[in-house]
Design an enzyme around this catalytic site. Structure first.
Site, PDB file in Angstrom:
ATOM      1  N   ARG A  51      -2.052  -2.501  -8.919  1.00  0.00           N
ATOM      2  CA  ARG A  51      -2.942  -3.021  -7.728  1.00  0.00           C
ATOM      3  C   ARG A  51      -2.287  -1.991  -6.753  1.00  0.00           C
ATOM      4  O   ARG A  51      -3.106  -1.290  -5.765  1.00  0.00           O
ATOM      5  CB  ARG A  51      -2.168  -4.398  -7.360  1.00  0.00           C
ATOM      6  CG  ARG A  51      -3.031  -4.816  -5.936  1.00  0.00           C
ATOM      7  CD  ARG A  51      -2.554  -6.339  -5.862  1.00  0.00           C
ATOM      8  NE  ARG A  51      -1.071  -6.585  -5.616  1.00  0.00           N
ATOM      9  CZ  ARG A  51      -0.699  -7.859  -5.457  1.00  0.00           C
ATOM     10  NH1 ARG A  51      -1.415  -8.796  -5.681  1.00  0.00           N
ATOM     11  NH2 ARG A  51       0.956  -7.946  -5.349  1.00  0.00           N
ATOM     12  N   ARG A 100      -0.451  12.265  16.175  1.00  0.00           N
ATOM     13  CA  ARG A 100      -1.582  10.936  16.113  1.00  0.00           C
ATOM     14  C   ARG A 100      -2.754  11.613  16.278  1.00  0.00           C
ATOM     15  O   ARG A 100      -2.934  11.924  17.484  1.00  0.00           O
ATOM     16  CB  ARG A 100      -0.889   9.993  17.425  1.00  0.00           C
ATOM     17  CG  ARG A 100      -1.867   8.503  17.100  1.00  0.00           C
ATOM     18  CD  ARG A 100      -1.419   7.912  18.178  1.00  0.00           C
ATOM     19  NE  ARG A 100      -2.130   6.610  18.331  1.00  0.00           N
ATOM     20  CZ  ARG A 100      -3.567   6.468  18.721  1.00  0.00           C
ATOM     21  NH1 ARG A 100      -4.110   7.248  19.487  1.00  0.00           N
ATOM     22  NH2 ARG A 100      -4.123   5.107  18.497  1.00  0.00           N
ATOM     23  N   HIS A 102      -6.685   9.854  14.819  1.00  0.00           N
ATOM     24  CA  HIS A 102      -7.174   8.575  13.883  1.00  0.00           C
ATOM     25  C   HIS A 102      -7.427   9.219  12.454  1.00  0.00           C
ATOM     26  O   HIS A 102      -7.028   8.556  11.458  1.00  0.00           O
ATOM     27  CB  HIS A 102      -8.363   8.188  14.389  1.00  0.00           C
ATOM     28  CG  HIS A 102      -7.948   6.976  15.668  1.00  0.00           C
ATOM     29  ND1 HIS A 102      -7.445   7.523  17.062  1.00  0.00           N
ATOM     30  CD2 HIS A 102      -8.204   5.927  15.791  1.00  0.00           C
ATOM     31  CE1 HIS A 102      -7.261   6.660  17.511  1.00  0.00           C
ATOM     32  NE2 HIS A 102      -7.699   5.239  16.907  1.00  0.00           N
ATOM     33  N   LYS A 148      -3.932  -4.127  -0.335  1.00  0.00           N
ATOM     34  CA  LYS A 148      -2.516  -4.733   0.153  1.00  0.00           C
ATOM     35  C   LYS A 148      -2.048  -3.907   1.315  1.00  0.00           C
ATOM     36  O   LYS A 148      -1.080  -3.143   1.249  1.00  0.00           O
ATOM     37  CB  LYS A 148      -1.483  -4.883  -1.105  1.00  0.00           C
ATOM     38  CG  LYS A 148      -0.572  -5.957  -0.883  1.00  0.00           C
ATOM     39  CD  LYS A 148      -0.082  -6.350  -2.185  1.00  0.00           C
ATOM     40  CE  LYS A 148       1.135  -7.550  -1.939  1.00  0.00           C
ATOM     41  NZ  LYS A 148       1.160  -8.791  -0.944  1.00  0.00           N
ATOM     42  N   GLU A 180      -7.657 -18.099   0.827  1.00  0.00           N
ATOM     43  CA  GLU A 180      -6.098 -18.231   0.559  1.00  0.00           C
ATOM     44  C   GLU A 180      -5.372 -18.539   1.672  1.00  0.00           C
ATOM     45  O   GLU A 180      -5.808 -18.626   2.863  1.00  0.00           O
ATOM     46  CB  GLU A 180      -6.011 -16.537  -0.021  1.00  0.00           C
ATOM     47  CG  GLU A 180      -6.293 -15.526   0.919  1.00  0.00           C
ATOM     48  CD  GLU A 180      -5.948 -14.291   0.391  1.00  0.00           C
ATOM     49  OE1 GLU A 180      -5.236 -13.911  -0.407  1.00  0.00           O
ATOM     50  OE2 GLU A 180      -6.216 -13.035   0.653  1.00  0.00           O
TER      51      GLU A 180
HETATM   52  N1  PDD Z   1       2.108 -11.782  -0.297  1.00  0.00           N
HETATM   53  N2  PDD Z   1      -2.495 -13.363  -0.733  1.00  0.00           N
HETATM   54  C1  PDD Z   1      -2.069 -12.639   0.166  1.00  0.00           C
HETATM   55  C2  PDD Z   1      -2.589 -12.504   1.495  1.00  0.00           C
HETATM   56  C3  PDD Z   1      -0.484 -12.179  -0.088  1.00  0.00           C
HETATM   57  O1  PDD Z   1       0.094 -11.539   0.977  1.00  0.00           O
HETATM   58  C4  PDD Z   1       0.050 -12.499  -1.287  1.00  0.00           C
HETATM   59  C5  PDD Z   1       1.330 -11.971  -1.496  1.00  0.00           C
HETATM   60  C6  PDD Z   1      -0.701 -13.089  -2.173  1.00  0.00           C
HETATM   61  C7  PDD Z   1      -0.141 -13.284  -3.500  1.00  0.00           C
HETATM   62  O2  PDD Z   1      -0.154 -12.184  -4.251  1.00  0.00           O
HETATM   63  P1  PDD Z   1       0.970 -12.148  -5.476  1.00  0.00           P
HETATM   64  O3  PDD Z   1       0.771 -13.046  -6.554  1.00  0.00           O
HETATM   65  O4  PDD Z   1       0.717 -10.710  -6.238  1.00  0.00           O
HETATM   66  O5  PDD Z   1       2.279 -11.903  -4.826  1.00  0.00           O
HETATM   67  C8  PDD Z   1      -2.159 -13.565  -1.810  1.00  0.00           C
HETATM   68  C9  PDD Z   1       3.354 -10.972  -0.550  1.00  0.00           C
HETATM   69  C10 PDD Z   1       4.325 -11.604  -1.475  1.00  0.00           C
HETATM   70  C11 PDD Z   1       4.016 -10.952   0.929  1.00  0.00           C
HETATM   71  O6  PDD Z   1       3.201 -10.427   1.728  1.00  0.00           O
HETATM   72  O7  PDD Z   1       5.180 -10.696   0.938  1.00  0.00           O
END
Ligand code: PDD
Length: 286
Positions: A51, A100, A102, A148, A180
Site C-alpha cells: 500500500r 515553496r 506548488h 494514505k 468508513e
Molecule cells: N488509520 N480508513 C482510514 C481513513 C484510516 O485512516 C485507516 C487507518 C483505516 C484502516 O486501515 P488499516 O486496517 O490498514 O490500519 C481505514 C491509521 C491506523 C491511522 O491513521 O493512524
C-alpha cells in the site's frame, strides 16, 4: 526515552529535526503507513509495504520502501517494544525540503523519511463489550481517500466532531453512503451477513479490513462488499470499525440511535475472538 528514525539515523526524539521547508509541513505532500506489531513482529508487513509503495507511486515520490522493514524492526527493539502485545510503527515519506512551489522540486530532492514506534492500549474485555458510540459526518475529503496521504484535515475534523459530541468515532457519509470511520473501516451486519464498502477511491483499503474478510470466510460468515446507505446503516443488527490499533471495535449507537438491541453482537464478537487468536499467536512463547 523514545528513539525515532529520520533520514537514515536512529536518534532520541528530541534530537530529530525536519526543515521548515519540508513539503510535508508546507503542503501535506507525502504519504504514511501505520503497521501493527505483535510480540515485536510486524503484522502483514507485505500488505502495508504494497500500500505504501502504491501510494508513493500515485504521488510520484521515488523511494524504495522495502528498506523500511529493518528500520521498523529496529525501532521496535530500540524502544523496548519487541515483547509488547500491541505496538505499531508509523512511517511517513514526504517529497522533501525545497523552497515553496506548488509543483514538484525540479530536480527532485531527497524525500524525508520519518518513523517512530509506540505501543497501543487495547481496551479491557469489559470495556470492549460496552461498545462505543459514533456520529456521522459529511465526507469532506478529496476523491483519493485510497491514498494514505498525510494531509488528514478532514479526518482530524471528523474525529474532533465525534469528541465534541461525546462519541467514540465519526463515520464519513458521502452522497448518502456510509463509507468508513475517521481512521478506520466500517462493517455492518444484516441478518448474519457482513457488509462493508467496496474498495474504491473513496475509502482507504484497510489491511485489517482484508484480514477480517478472510477471517469471516473461515468462520462461515458471508460477506458482501457493497454500498451501505445511511438509512440502512441505522437498521443494522451490528456495526463495528476495523483498523490498525482499532482492531475490531463494536458500535452500539449511531447518531443517538441504538444499533440493533444496543449491545455488542455475536458477529463482532466471533471476529474479534478470531482476530485475537491470530495476533496473540504472534507473541513469542514465554
Ligand atoms: N488509520 N480508513 C482510514 C481513513 C484510516 O485512516 C485507516 C487507518 C483505516 C484502516 O486501515 P488499516 O486496517 O490498514 O490500519 C481505514 C491509521 C491506523 C491511522 O491513521 O493512524
Amino acid at each position: 526515552m523514545s528513539f525515532v528514525y529520520l533520514n537514515g539515523d536512529f536518534l532520541p526524539v528530541g534530537e530529530a529535526q525536519v526543515s521548515v521547508n519540508d513539503r510535508g509541513f508546507l503542503f501535506g505532500d507525502g504519504v504514511y503507513e501505520v503497521t501493527p506489531a505483535y510480540g515485536g513482529r510486524l503484522f502483514r508487513w507485505e500488505q502495508h509495504l504494497a500500500r505504501l509503495t502504491a501510494g508513493l507511486a500515485a504521488i510520484g515520490i521515488d523511494f524504495d520502501a522495502t528498506v523500511l522493514k529493518r528500520v521498523k524492526e529496529k525501532l521496535l527493539a530500540r524502544n523496548g517494544l519487541d515483547g509488547a502485545s500491541g505496538a505499531y510503527v508509523y512511517v511517513q515519506v514526504t517529497r522533501g525540503a525545497a523552497p515553496r512551489t506548488h509543483w514538484f522540486p525540479d530536480p527532485p530532492v531527497a524525500p524525508t523519511v520519518y518513523a517512530f514506534a509506540n505501543r497501543f492500549a487495547r481496551p479491557s474485555m469489559e470495556e470492549w463489550a460496552r461498545g462505543i458510540s459514533a456520529v456521522t459526518v459529511p465526507d469532506q475529503r478529496w476523491a483519493r481517500a485510497d491514498i494514505k496521504a498525510i494531509a488528514l484535515l478532514a479526518n482530524v475534523l471528523a474525529a474532533q466532531t465525534a469528541v465534541g459530541a461525546g462519541a467514540g468515532n465519526a463515520v464519513f457519509v458521502r452522497d448518502g453512503i456510509a463509507l468508513e470511520g475517521s481512521h478506520n473501516n466500517l462493517f455492518a451486519v444484516f441478518g448474519g451477513v457482513l457488509a462493508t464498502a467496496p474498495k474504491s477511491n473513496y475509502i482507504l483499503h484497510g489491511i485489517t479490513r482484508d484480514f477480517l474478510i478472510e477471517l469471516a470466510a473461515g468462520l462461515d460468515i458471508p460477506v458482501e462488499e457493497r454500498a451501505i446507505p445511511l438509512p440502512e446503516l441505522y437498521r443494522a443488527d451490528e456495526v463495528f470499525f476495523s483498523g490498525t490499533t482499532t482492531e475490531v471495535r463494536p458500535v452500539v449507537e449511531i447518531d443517538g440511535r441504538k444499533v440493533g438491541d444496543g449491545v455488542v453482537g455475536p458477529v463482532a464478537r466471533r471476529l474479534y475472538e478470531g482476530f485475537l487468536g491470530v495476533v496473540e499467536g504472534e507473541r513469542p512463547a514465554g
